[in-house]
Design a protein around this motif. Structure first.
Motif, PDB file in Angstrom:
ATOM      1  N   SER A   1     -10.935 -15.801  -5.973  1.00  0.00           N
ATOM      2  CA  SER A   1     -12.222 -16.118  -6.604  1.00  0.00           C
ATOM      3  C   SER A   1     -12.700 -15.030  -7.559  1.00  0.00           C
ATOM      4  N   LEU A   2     -13.448 -14.061  -7.062  1.00  0.00           N
ATOM      5  CA  LEU A   2     -14.087 -13.077  -7.926  1.00  0.00           C
ATOM      6  C   LEU A   2     -13.096 -12.250  -8.738  1.00  0.00           C
ATOM      7  N   ALA A   3     -11.941 -11.940  -8.156  1.00  0.00           N
ATOM      8  CA  ALA A   3     -10.992 -11.064  -8.858  1.00  0.00           C
ATOM      9  C   ALA A   3     -10.506 -11.671 -10.172  1.00  0.00           C
ATOM     10  N   PRO A   4      -9.849 -12.850 -10.158  1.00  0.00           N
ATOM     11  CA  PRO A   4      -9.357 -13.386 -11.426  1.00  0.00           C
ATOM     12  C   PRO A   4     -10.430 -14.098 -12.247  1.00  0.00           C
ATOM     13  N   VAL A   5     -11.347 -14.798 -11.593  1.00  0.00           N
ATOM     14  CA  VAL A   5     -12.272 -15.669 -12.330  1.00  0.00           C
ATOM     15  C   VAL A   5     -13.267 -14.867 -13.161  1.00  0.00           C
ATOM     16  N   THR A   6     -13.688 -13.700 -12.674  1.00  0.00           N
ATOM     17  CA  THR A   6     -14.591 -12.856 -13.460  1.00  0.00           C
ATOM     18  C   THR A   6     -13.955 -12.469 -14.788  1.00  0.00           C
ATOM     19  N   TRP A   7     -12.674 -12.082 -14.744  1.00  0.00           N
ATOM     20  CA  TRP A   7     -11.977 -11.701 -15.979  1.00  0.00           C
ATOM     21  C   TRP A   7     -11.808 -12.903 -16.903  1.00  0.00           C
ATOM     22  N   VAL A   8     -11.549 -14.069 -16.319  1.00  0.00           N
ATOM     23  CA  VAL A   8     -11.426 -15.291 -17.135  1.00  0.00           C
ATOM     24  C   VAL A   8     -12.741 -15.565 -17.863  1.00  0.00           C
ATOM     25  N   LEU A   9     -13.844 -15.518 -17.132  1.00  0.00           N
ATOM     26  CA  LEU A   9     -15.144 -15.818 -17.733  1.00  0.00           C
ATOM     27  C   LEU A   9     -15.519 -14.811 -18.817  1.00  0.00           C
ATOM     28  N   ILE A  10     -15.287 -13.517 -18.554  1.00  0.00           N
ATOM     29  CA  ILE A  10     -15.611 -12.493 -19.553  1.00  0.00           C
ATOM     30  C   ILE A  10     -14.800 -12.699 -20.827  1.00  0.00           C
ATOM     31  N   SER A  11     -13.565 -13.167 -20.675  1.00  0.00           N
ATOM     32  CA  SER A  11     -12.694 -13.333 -21.845  1.00  0.00           C
ATOM     33  C   SER A  11     -13.048 -14.556 -22.686  1.00  0.00           C
ATOM     34  N   GLU A  12     -13.857 -15.494 -22.131  1.00  0.00           N
ATOM     35  CA  GLU A  12     -14.049 -16.761 -22.839  1.00  0.00           C
ATOM     36  C   GLU A  12     -15.491 -17.124 -23.173  1.00  0.00           C
ATOM     37  N   ILE A  13     -16.490 -16.460 -22.596  1.00  0.00           N
ATOM     38  CA  ILE A  13     -17.870 -16.927 -22.795  1.00  0.00           C
ATOM     39  C   ILE A  13     -18.534 -16.355 -24.042  1.00  0.00           C
ATOM     40  N   PHE A  14     -17.931 -15.338 -24.672  1.00  0.00           N
ATOM     41  CA  PHE A  14     -18.578 -14.721 -25.829  1.00  0.00           C
ATOM     42  C   PHE A  14     -18.112 -15.361 -27.142  1.00  0.00           C
ATOM     43  N   PRO A  15     -19.019 -15.520 -28.122  1.00  0.00           N
ATOM     44  CA  PRO A  15     -18.652 -16.095 -29.416  1.00  0.00           C
ATOM     45  C   PRO A  15     -17.613 -15.247 -30.153  1.00  0.00           C
ATOM     46  N   ASN A  16     -16.836 -15.894 -31.033  1.00  0.00           N
ATOM     47  CA  ASN A  16     -15.811 -15.189 -31.805  1.00  0.00           C
ATOM     48  C   ASN A  16     -16.374 -13.991 -32.563  1.00  0.00           C
ATOM     49  N   LYS A  17     -17.592 -14.158 -33.118  1.00  0.00           N
ATOM     50  CA  LYS A  17     -18.168 -13.122 -33.970  1.00  0.00           C
ATOM     51  C   LYS A  17     -18.387 -11.806 -33.231  1.00  0.00           C
ATOM     52  N   ILE A  18     -18.640 -11.874 -31.937  1.00  0.00           N
ATOM     53  CA  ILE A  18     -18.969 -10.648 -31.191  1.00  0.00           C
ATOM     54  C   ILE A  18     -18.073 -10.435 -29.979  1.00  0.00           C
ATOM     55  N   ARG A  19     -16.949 -11.175 -29.902  1.00  0.00           N
ATOM     56  CA  ARG A  19     -16.160 -11.107 -28.675  1.00  0.00           C
ATOM     57  C   ARG A  19     -15.722  -9.680 -28.347  1.00  0.00           C
ATOM     58  N   GLY A  20     -15.326  -8.924 -29.357  1.00  0.00           N
ATOM     59  CA  GLY A  20     -14.857  -7.559 -29.108  1.00  0.00           C
ATOM     60  C   GLY A  20     -15.927  -6.676 -28.514  1.00  0.00           C
ATOM     61  N   VAL A  21     -17.088  -6.580 -29.187  1.00  0.00           N
ATOM     62  CA  VAL A  21     -18.125  -5.670 -28.710  1.00  0.00           C
ATOM     63  C   VAL A  21     -18.797  -6.199 -27.440  1.00  0.00           C
ATOM     64  N   ALA A  22     -18.947  -7.520 -27.327  1.00  0.00           N
ATOM     65  CA  ALA A  22     -19.572  -8.074 -26.120  1.00  0.00           C
ATOM     66  C   ALA A  22     -18.672  -7.877 -24.899  1.00  0.00           C
ATOM     67  N   SER A  23     -17.379  -8.085 -25.074  1.00  0.00           N
ATOM     68  CA  SER A  23     -16.431  -7.822 -23.978  1.00  0.00           C
ATOM     69  C   SER A  23     -16.478  -6.359 -23.588  1.00  0.00           C
ATOM     70  N   SER A  24     -16.592  -5.503 -24.592  1.00  0.00           N
ATOM     71  CA  SER A  24     -16.665  -4.067 -24.337  1.00  0.00           C
ATOM     72  C   SER A  24     -17.880  -3.726 -23.481  1.00  0.00           C
ATOM     73  N   VAL A  25     -19.044  -4.287 -23.830  1.00  0.00           N
ATOM     74  CA  VAL A  25     -20.271  -4.031 -23.067  1.00  0.00           C
ATOM     75  C   VAL A  25     -20.129  -4.510 -21.624  1.00  0.00           C
ATOM     76  N   ALA A  26     -19.567  -5.712 -21.445  1.00  0.00           N
ATOM     77  CA  ALA A  26     -19.409  -6.258 -20.095  1.00  0.00           C
ATOM     78  C   ALA A  26     -18.467  -5.409 -19.253  1.00  0.00           C
ATOM     79  N   ILE A  27     -17.346  -5.006 -19.851  1.00  0.00           N
ATOM     80  CA  ILE A  27     -16.348  -4.276 -19.067  1.00  0.00           C
ATOM     81  C   ILE A  27     -16.754  -2.819 -18.859  1.00  0.00           C
ATOM     82  N   VAL A  28     -17.513  -2.241 -19.801  1.00  0.00           N
ATOM     83  CA  VAL A  28     -18.104  -0.924 -19.553  1.00  0.00           C
ATOM     84  C   VAL A  28     -19.033  -1.009 -18.337  1.00  0.00           C
TER      85      VAL A  28
END
Length: 448
Positions: free
Chosen positions: A359-386
């Protein structure tokens, strides 16, 4: 886009996903190696509770820096260069840790390893999400989690067999990290660049070539058109963009899930297996054996998660995981508090690992990789993973201190409460994403 699975080049997609996901192996390696090495490091550096927590958590501090570097690097130069740099940093730091002569140098090298792990932890899921068709994106991103748990299992096995080689066994445990680093570095050379990044950077022709390798001409054309449409009006990415009103809901969900994945407490079990089982009288050999058992269960249930994430969906798995962990932690804390036999404690530790792994282990990474718009995916992913790595540092830094004050069982009551709060957050704030393209998810975000 409603392309069927037959329109995809499945072998090619899975192949490049696995190569990219080798970065997850590095994550798993450094995540697990500390558990086997800690009994030796306590003796080597005469660690107190504060230093034990800081030494363990120094990896997370490096990961925070790595994520910040990776966000800008990935948006400016592409995903591939970032993956290559991550592998190189990890290889050098593995050798550095193995030859550490003092505590300060060891922590500095573990911090450096964290930079490589942090870069990989952000770039690997993002890259896989960007090259995967919607129908199999969850499974493919979960491949990254699979390599993480394979890294954990193999590292735990190696630690177990190295434990009897003498007081310097920890040097071999860390030094062997250079092997997967070099394999990953060589593999990344053969990866294509993300077609979504190529389109965003104006390299449309290269993007079309890669999209046609991934799927049929119809798939390539529809994906290309959708990505171009999503980038209309795009500007240079900055961290200020993640606070814009239109994307704020996705950012809040991504950051909260990232923090919750760590504060749920399971990584205490991974990193402090020896401490937990020592509290109920287990020998060093039994402590290291438990790390291997944890690795096996983790692998089995991660495979189950890969099978189910695109069938059951993200949300049901997150609800099951958060509520299940809350219940298991209460039982586990009671068993530890009352010094029940090691075998019974082991059963509930493994139950907790199995629930987390599906559950939490793989699904969190899946959601973080897909919920952000193309325009900000890099920086938004960075903020989430930081945020994720910051939470990880707090978790592993505080556990030895809390365990000394409350006993090894005490923190698990706290983690049970956090998991129940996480269940409520997922229930009321997280929407299902399975089966939708990244661009469709973006359209839904804008409409709501």
């Amino acid at each position: 886009m409603n392309a069927t699975a037959k329109t995809f080049n499945s072998k090619y997609i899975i192949g490049i996903s696995f190569i990219s996901a080798l970065g997850g192996y590095l994550f798993g390696f450094d995540f697990a190696v500390i558990s086997g090495a800690l009994p030796f490091l306590r003796e080597q550096f005469m660690l107190n509770a504060w230093w034990e927590g800081f030494l363990t958590g120094s990896l997370a501090l490096g990961c925070i820096v790595g994520c910040l570097i990776a966000g800008n690097l990935a948006d400016r130069y592409g995903r591939r260069p970032g993956l290559m740099l991550a592998a190189f940093i990890f290889a050098v730091s593995s050798i550095g840790i193995a030859f550490s002569s003092g505590l300060t140098y060891f922590v500095a090298m573990r911090f450096a390893a964290g930079i490589g792990v942090g870069m990989a932890s952000m770039l690997c899921p993002m890259y896989i999400a960007e090259i995967s068709p919607a129908e199999v994106r969850g499974r493919n991103v979960a491949i990254n989690q699979l390599t993480v748990v394979i890294g954990i299992l193999i590292t735990n096995l190696v630690n177990y067999f190295l434990a009897d080689t003498g007081p310097d066994a920890w040097r071999w445990m860390f030094g062997l990290g250079v092997v997967p680093s070099l394999v990953f570095l060589i593999g990344v050379i053969w990866l294509p660049e993300s077609p979504r990044w190529l389109i965003k950077s104006g390299q449309q022709q290269k993007a079309k070539v890669i999209l046609n390798k991934i799927g049929s001409p119809g798939f390539a054309e529809s994906t290309f058109t959708a990505v171009e449409k999503s980038l209309v009006g795009a500007t240079k990415q900055s961290y200020a963009m993640v606070f814009e009103k239109a994307v704020r809901p996705a950012v809040v969900v991504g950051v909260t899930l990232a923090i919750f994945q760590q504060f749920c407490g399971i990584n205490v079990v991974f990193n402090y297996t020896s401490t937990i089982f020592e509290s109920v009288g287990a020998s060093l050999n039994r402590q290291l054996f438990e790390t291997v058992a944890i690795g096996v269960v983790n692998l089995v249930f991660t495979l189950l998660a890969m099978w189910q994430v695109d069938k059951l969906g993200r949300r049901p798995l997150m609800l099951y995981g958060s509520l299940g962990l809350s219940v298991i932690y209460i039982v586990l804390a009671f068993l530890l508090q009352n010094h029940f036999p090691t075998g019974l404690v082991s059963i509930f530790v493994l139950l907790a690992i199995s629930i987390y792994a599906i559950s939490l282990a793989p699904v969190t990474w899946v959601l973080i990789s897909e919920i952000f718009p193309n325009k900000i995916r890099g920086v938004a992913s960075s903020v989430a993973i930081v945020s994720l790595w910051g939470a990880y540092f707090i978790l592993v830094f505080t556990f030895p201190i809390l365990a000394k004050i409350l006993g090894a069982y005490g923190p698990f009551y706290l983690y049970a409460v956090i998991c129940f709060l996480g269940f409520l957050f997922v229930k009321f704030k997280v929407k299902e994403t399975k089966g939708q393209t990244l661009e469709e998810l973006e359209d839904n975000l804008i409409r709501h």
